[in-house]
Design an enzyme around this catalytic site. Structure first.
Site, mmCIF file in Angstrom:
data_model
loop_
_atom_site.group_PDB
_atom_site.id
_atom_site.type_symbol
_atom_site.label_atom_id
_atom_site.label_comp_id
_atom_site.label_asym_id
_atom_site.label_seq_id
_atom_site.Cartn_x
_atom_site.Cartn_y
_atom_site.Cartn_z
ATOM 1 N N LYS A 310 0.816 -1.214 0.000
ATOM 2 C CA LYS A 310 0.000 0.000 0.000
ATOM 3 C C LYS A 310 0.850 1.264 0.000
ATOM 4 C CE LYS A 310 -4.408 -1.818 1.412
ATOM 5 N NZ LYS A 310 -5.575 -1.773 2.292
ATOM 6 N N ARG A 345 -3.595 -10.223 4.724
ATOM 7 C CA ARG A 345 -3.960 -10.275 3.298
ATOM 8 C C ARG A 345 -2.796 -9.699 2.499
ATOM 9 N NH1 ARG A 345 -6.474 -6.810 -0.477
ATOM 10 N NH2 ARG A 345 -7.897 -7.891 -1.934
#
Length: 371
Positions: A310, A345
């Site tokens: 991210k 995840r």
């Protein structure tokens, strides 16, 4: 504590994790049914127009401290402490059983042309995507999360028919891969099609709020569901007006959403929560959440953390591009596991599984040490 009002809100966070809890039997508690034992409770009390009150208490003194709280605050504290020490039930996902006594790696399989990290890698070729899924399962992924719509900032909404065409062939090819299959979608029609094709878990970034039919579809299916926090359930899940305190605001939102979903008839034991890193949150917001992962165990649900590749990793590492964020992704996943997250995840499954296995080996050695 006489000056604490009955309308105050308390938040409990476990801390002081022990490498070898067997040496301190009366001075620790097991965090859920995990491989972590905590020796302290950090509690924070928030009241309107007052600075937060914070304290750190050894677990053997917690009952004494809690008994001094005003009754409504005491009740909330008791619920949260019980949640920290409860054992989470296993989830039956087809032939796969997910037990929460150790962390699980969820592999990301994007069937989109425009996902922020790997958009287009598998788009339009179900067999290549399925092969990648089999590789993830072989590498140790317990869950594969299959999505057909990007939720990156600025992404276009995908018609449900197109989303179904992207994900269903892949799910059908992976039903015998050995991993639990998760459908990453906000749309009820996609959920229905994915469940019919063999999906075991529903992962909804809108916490079943984007589509008015989603809650009913998820409930009728009997499948476990991941409820994620996002500031908006509309077209753009990143739309946000900011936060007073991102940690407590996210906690309160998830607490209420879990309560609402349970009140609608959903089984609490089948709910996993996700604080939604990167969704309508600044770098400082994301770091505050990462530093307080353990607090979310007080909600009483298994916890999923998704920080892989991210933007915040780039922001902390000289603007490293998406394909050069492996180190940061591993660091965040490892931190989440150390704080008791039951699921991480990730895009990089083999590397994350290896990190989790090394952590598991260290924990096993600690709790069996005879020094």
């Amino acid at each position: 504590m006489a000056d604490i009002g009955s309308d105050a809100k308390i938040y409990l966070k476990p801390g002081g994790f022990l490498d070898s809890p067997q040496y301190f039997d009366e001075q620790n508690k097991r965090l859920n049914n995990s491989l972590l034992w905590f020796s302290h409770v950090e509690y924070s009390i928030f009241e309107e127009n007052k600075a937060p009150f914070r304290n750190l208490v050894p677990v053997e003194l917690w009952d004494k401290i809690a008994s001094r709280l005003p009754e409504p605050v005491q009740e909330r504290a008791a619920t949260q402490f019980a949640n920290l020490t409860k054992s989470h039930s296993s989830l039956q996902c087809g032939e796969r059983v997910l037990r929460f006594d150790q962390p699980h790696v969820m592999g990301i399989l994007n069937m989109t042309p425009d996902s922020f990290s790997d958009g287009g890698k598998h788009d339009g070729d179900p067999q290549i995507a399925a092969d990648a899924g089999f590789d993830m399962a072989t590498a140790g992924a317990s869950i594969l999360d299959i999505g057909g719509e990007s939720t990156r900032p600025g992404a276009d909404t995908v018609w449900e028919g197109d989303e179904i065409k992207r994900v269903i062939p892949v799910i059908e090819k992976l039903t015998q891969c050995g991993a639990a299959l998760s459908i990453d979608t906000r749309k009820a029609a996609v959920m229905e099609a994915a469940i019919a094709a063999g999906a075991h878990i529903i992962n909804d970034v809108s916490a079943l709020l984007h589509d008015k039919r989603s809650l009913e579809v998820a409930g009728v299916s009997g499948r476990p569901v991941v409820l994620m926090h996002a500031p908006s359930s509309g077209k753009d899940p990143h739309k946000s007006d900011g936060y007073g305190n991102v940690v407590t605001d996210t906690f309160d939102w998830l607490e209420q959403r879990v309560a609402d979903v349970v009140a609608a008839g959903f089984e609490r034991e089948k709910i996993i929560i996700d604080p939604g890193l990167g969704f309508g949150k600044s770098l400082s917001d994301n770091l505050a959440l990462m530093n307080n992962i353990a607090l979310f165990h007080a909600l009483g649900q298994p916890l999923l953390i998704g920080a892989s590749r991210k933007r915040m990793i780039g922001a902390l590492s000289k603007e490293a591009p998406v394909d050069q964020r492996l180190g940061g992704s591993i660091a965040f996943a490892h931190h989440a596991i150390q704080q008791g997250a039951q699921v991480v995840r990730v895009h990089d499954v083999p590397e994350t599984v290896q990190a989790a296995q090394v952590w598991r080996g260290m924990r096993d050695a600690g709790v069996t040490a005879q020094v």
